[in-house]
Design a protein around this motif. Structure first.
Motif, mmCIF file in Angstrom:
data_model
loop_
_atom_site.group_PDB
_atom_site.id
_atom_site.type_symbol
_atom_site.label_atom_id
_atom_site.label_comp_id
_atom_site.label_asym_id
_atom_site.label_seq_id
_atom_site.Cartn_x
_atom_site.Cartn_y
_atom_site.Cartn_z
ATOM 1 N N GLY A 55 0.796 -1.216 0.000
ATOM 2 C CA GLY A 55 0.000 0.000 0.000
ATOM 3 C C GLY A 55 0.831 1.269 0.000
ATOM 4 O O GLY A 55 0.314 2.349 -0.294
ATOM 5 N N ALA A 56 2.124 1.164 0.316
ATOM 6 C CA ALA A 56 2.994 2.336 0.313
ATOM 7 C C ALA A 56 3.169 2.860 -1.111
ATOM 8 O O ALA A 56 3.071 2.109 -2.080
ATOM 9 N N THR A 57 3.420 4.140 -1.226
ATOM 10 C CA THR A 57 3.693 4.750 -2.517
ATOM 11 C C THR A 57 5.186 5.000 -2.634
ATOM 12 O O THR A 57 5.804 5.545 -1.716
ATOM 13 N N LEU A 58 5.758 4.592 -3.756
ATOM 14 C CA LEU A 58 7.169 4.820 -4.049
ATOM 15 C C LEU A 58 7.274 5.774 -5.233
ATOM 16 O O LEU A 58 6.396 5.796 -6.096
ATOM 17 N N GLU A 59 8.358 6.524 -5.284
ATOM 18 C CA GLU A 59 8.682 7.298 -6.470
ATOM 19 C C GLU A 59 9.846 6.567 -7.125
ATOM 20 O O GLU A 59 10.895 6.395 -6.507
ATOM 21 N N VAL A 60 9.641 6.095 -8.346
ATOM 22 C CA VAL A 60 10.634 5.267 -9.026
ATOM 23 C C VAL A 60 10.967 5.885 -10.376
ATOM 24 O O VAL A 60 10.071 6.310 -11.111
ATOM 25 N N SER A 61 12.262 5.903 -10.694
ATOM 26 C CA SER A 61 12.690 6.302 -12.033
ATOM 27 C C SER A 61 13.504 5.157 -12.626
ATOM 28 O O SER A 61 14.282 4.501 -11.931
ATOM 29 N N ILE A 62 13.286 4.897 -13.926
ATOM 30 C CA ILE A 62 13.984 3.835 -14.646
ATOM 31 C C ILE A 62 14.550 4.466 -15.919
ATOM 32 O O ILE A 62 13.881 4.506 -16.955
ATOM 33 N N PRO A 63 15.773 4.986 -15.846
ATOM 34 C CA PRO A 63 16.341 5.725 -16.989
ATOM 35 C C PRO A 63 16.371 4.935 -18.299
ATOM 36 O O PRO A 63 16.081 5.493 -19.357
ATOM 37 N N GLN A 64 16.698 3.644 -18.265
ATOM 38 C CA GLN A 64 16.816 2.868 -19.500
ATOM 39 C C GLN A 64 15.481 2.702 -20.223
ATOM 40 O O GLN A 64 15.462 2.434 -21.414
#
Length: 109
Positions: free
Chosen positions: A51-60
């Motif tokens: 249920g937690a919210t993450l901020e994720v970046s995936i450059p590729q």
């Protein structure tokens, strides 16, 4: 066909991509182990609750920092396996298929 496979709405693609994950005041490197149009499986040194919210970046995959919701999190030898779902679809099937066809780089430590 197994029940788990029947429940999946989107095809999973095996990947080995680097990602950056932020949760509250913590920011860590992660590996994307697989992804679909609906979400991705990460491994990171970050213990979070469903249920937690993450901020994720995936450059590729050219994924800028974006919100993902934690479906489940389980400890493993390399950190925590974090199953997520995307707030909104981020990649398309051809992009995921191309990334899955690329050689897998070594995992981050």
């Amino acid at each position: 066909m197994s029940n788990e496979h029947e429940r999946r709405r989107f095809r999973r693609y095996p990947l080995r991509l680097r990602a950056r994950v932020r949760h509250e005041s913590q920011e860590v490197d992660a590996d994307v182990l697989n992804a679909s149009l609906g979400g991705c499986l990460l491994v990171a040194h970050l213990n979070v609750s469903a249920g937690a919210t993450l901020e994720v970046s995936i450059p590729q995959l050219q994924v800028p920092p974006t919100a993902m919701y934690v479906v489940r999190c389980a400890p493993t030898e390399g950190g925590f396996l974090i199953a997520t779902c995307f707030e909104a679809p981020l990649a398309d099937e051809p992009t995921l298929a191309q990334a899955a066809a690329s050689p897998l780089p070594p995992r981050a430590n």
